[in-house]
Design a protein around this motif. Structure first.
Motif, PDB file in Angstrom:
ATOM      1  N   LEU A 241       0.821  -1.207   0.000  1.00  0.00           N
ATOM      2  CA  LEU A 241       0.000   0.000   0.000  1.00  0.00           C
ATOM      3  C   LEU A 241       0.857   1.260   0.000  1.00  0.00           C
ATOM      4  CD1 LEU A 241      -2.721  -1.209   2.516  1.00  0.00           C
ATOM      5  CD2 LEU A 241      -3.063  -0.737   0.081  1.00  0.00           C
ATOM      6  N   ARG A 242       1.969   1.229   0.691  1.00  0.00           N
ATOM      7  CA  ARG A 242       2.871   2.394   0.677  1.00  0.00           C
ATOM      8  C   ARG A 242       3.440   2.626  -0.720  1.00  0.00           C
ATOM      9  NH1 ARG A 242       5.421  -0.160   5.348  1.00  0.00           N
ATOM     10  NH2 ARG A 242       4.647   0.776   7.310  1.00  0.00           N
TER      11      ARG A 242
ATOM     12  N   CYS B 111       0.162   6.197   3.367  1.00  0.00           N
ATOM     13  CA  CYS B 111      -0.222   5.869   1.987  1.00  0.00           C
ATOM     14  C   CYS B 111      -0.453   7.153   1.200  1.00  0.00           C
ATOM     15  CB  CYS B 111      -1.482   5.014   1.977  1.00  0.00           C
ATOM     16  SG  CYS B 111      -1.349   3.505   2.949  1.00  0.00           S
TER      17      CYS B 111
END
Length: 416
Positions: A35-36, A56
């Motif tokens: 997600l990052r 994020c």
């Protein structure tokens, strides 16, 4: 479902991340890293709201509605970029993971599952997962639950929203399972997790959290009809006007049709819909079309299908063989009426693939002669089914013979 003929352009990497009610703190580092790294994250508003802005930085894209038709366009829009998709729990369990792998291909998708709501619910209840049936009502009618109702069984219902528990309680009561105990588990795995219970017949809880799972411990009322899991339901289970394949003949007919998971049936001359209904009840993935020229009977078929737990039965109103022209290729065909209609048997035979089965029943001499001709031409099995019922004869008991049914069944081979 068949993927599109031309490949859909896909992003450089698609990570499908399962997330629970506990949000970011409940994700393992592998999921957090995906997600990052994502340049865009697609998900429902509720899932997107669980992501911290500080972790994020990618663009957040809510799913449009309807969802599935939008997937190829979204994949094409982010082609060449790192993309993450958020899903509730396990993305491959009634989730977006299936749609993405069907459209983009399994090799283009990396799925990072989270415990599903089913796993959480079974853990809280002490129910073995492998012995618990799961029925989803997300985007599906509540009538689908009926086919799973058997005394003593445990069912988990994936809820469509806050009103689903009351809807399930009402359906259980109507279907003769009012004594069943319901437990509603909300926000499973999150800080706001809670549960409440009651019996279906006395359900008086107001709507709660829309994120819920309903556990059902099935208890049949003493005066409720018992419907078994195999073909041959009682004739009284069907609303009918006399056009009904009777119980014992119906059981023999389904045995000859031999349904298997995922197969599709044409039920021609649907009558009350009993053959199509019981074909569908053999497995949730089975599909069926009931073809009936009489509009009143066609409507009755729909009601029977809903009441007996298979509202997915597709009813086609019109005469055969004309009404068969646009139907998908069947794995099996049952002809319960209209055998002497010009071209009907030829049309059904031509539609069947190699390995497909055809079963035809009749009680008339004219149709019996026709079946004898086809039997000589194509082989198979030609049988006469006769059933007699014990009835009072004065102060004694005698046999009343039902009209015998001639049945031809055959499997199409490459040589035929």
């Amino acid at each position: 479902m068949t993927p599109p003929a031309s490949p859909t352009p896909v992003p450089t990497a698609v990570s499908v991340v399962g997330i629970g009610a506990d949000g970011w703190p409940g994700l393992p580092e592998t999921a957090r890293s995906a997600l990052r790294a994502a340049e865009a994250v697609i998900g429902g508003p509720r899932q997107l709201a669980l992501l911290p802005d500080t972790e994020c930085a990618g663009e957040r894209v809510p799913w449009p509605s309807p969802l599935r038709p939008a997937v190829p366009g979204l994949l094409a829009r982010y082609a060449g970029r790192r993309l993450a998709v958020l899903a509730s729990g396990d993305p491959m369990f009634y989730g977006i993971g299936r749609t993405l792998t069907e459209i983009a291909g399994a090799a283009a998708v990396r799925v990072l599952p989270h415990p599903s709501s089913t796993s959480y619910a079974c853990a809280r209840l002490g129910w073995p997962v492998e012995e618990t049936e799961v029925v989803t009502l997300v985007g599906r009618p509540a009538d689908r639950l009926t086919a799973a109702l058997h005394d003593g069984r445990r069912i988990l219902v994936l809820s469509a929203g806050a009103d689903t528990p009351a809807e399930v309680a009402a359906l259980l009561t109507e279907r003769g399972f009012g004594p069943s105990r319901l437990t509603v588990l909300e926000q499973l795995g999150g800080d706001a997790e809670t549960a409440y219970d009651g019996t279906a017949a006395r359900w008086d809880h107001p709507p709660g959290d829309p994120l819920n799972v309903i556990a059902v411990e099935c208890r049949r009322a003493p005066d409720a009809a018992r419907l078994g899991a195999v073909p041959g339901l009682p004739d009284t289970a069907y609303e009918n006007d006399g056009q009904l394949t009777k119980r014992h003949v119906r059981a023999a007919t389904l045995a000859a049709l031999a349904p298997a998971p995922g197969e599709l049936l044409w039920d021609i001359g649907g009558g009350s819909g009993s053959i199509g209904v019981e074909w569908l009840r053999t497995h949730p993935s089975c599909r069926a079309y009931a073809v009936e020229r009489d509009t009143g009977r066609a409507e009755r078929i729909g009601r029977n299908a809903a009441r007996l737990g298979v509202p997915q039965l597709t009813v086609v109103t019109g005469p055969a063989p004309a009404a068969l022209a646009e139907l998908p290729t069947p794995d099996a065909v049952f002809i319960g009426g209209g055998l002497t209609a010009p071209g009907l048997l030829d049309t059904c035979w031509d539609a069947l693939p190699v390995g497909g089965r055809l079963v035809a029943n009749t009680v008339t001499l004219e149709s019996e002669a026709l079946l004898a001709t086809w039997y000589r031409r194509h082989g198979g099995e030609l049988v006469k089914l006769a059933v007699a019922h014990a009835v009072p004869v004065g102060g004694f008991t005698g046999w009343r013979q039902a009209m015998p049914v001639t049945q031809w069944s055959v499997t199409k081979t490459a040589e035929l």
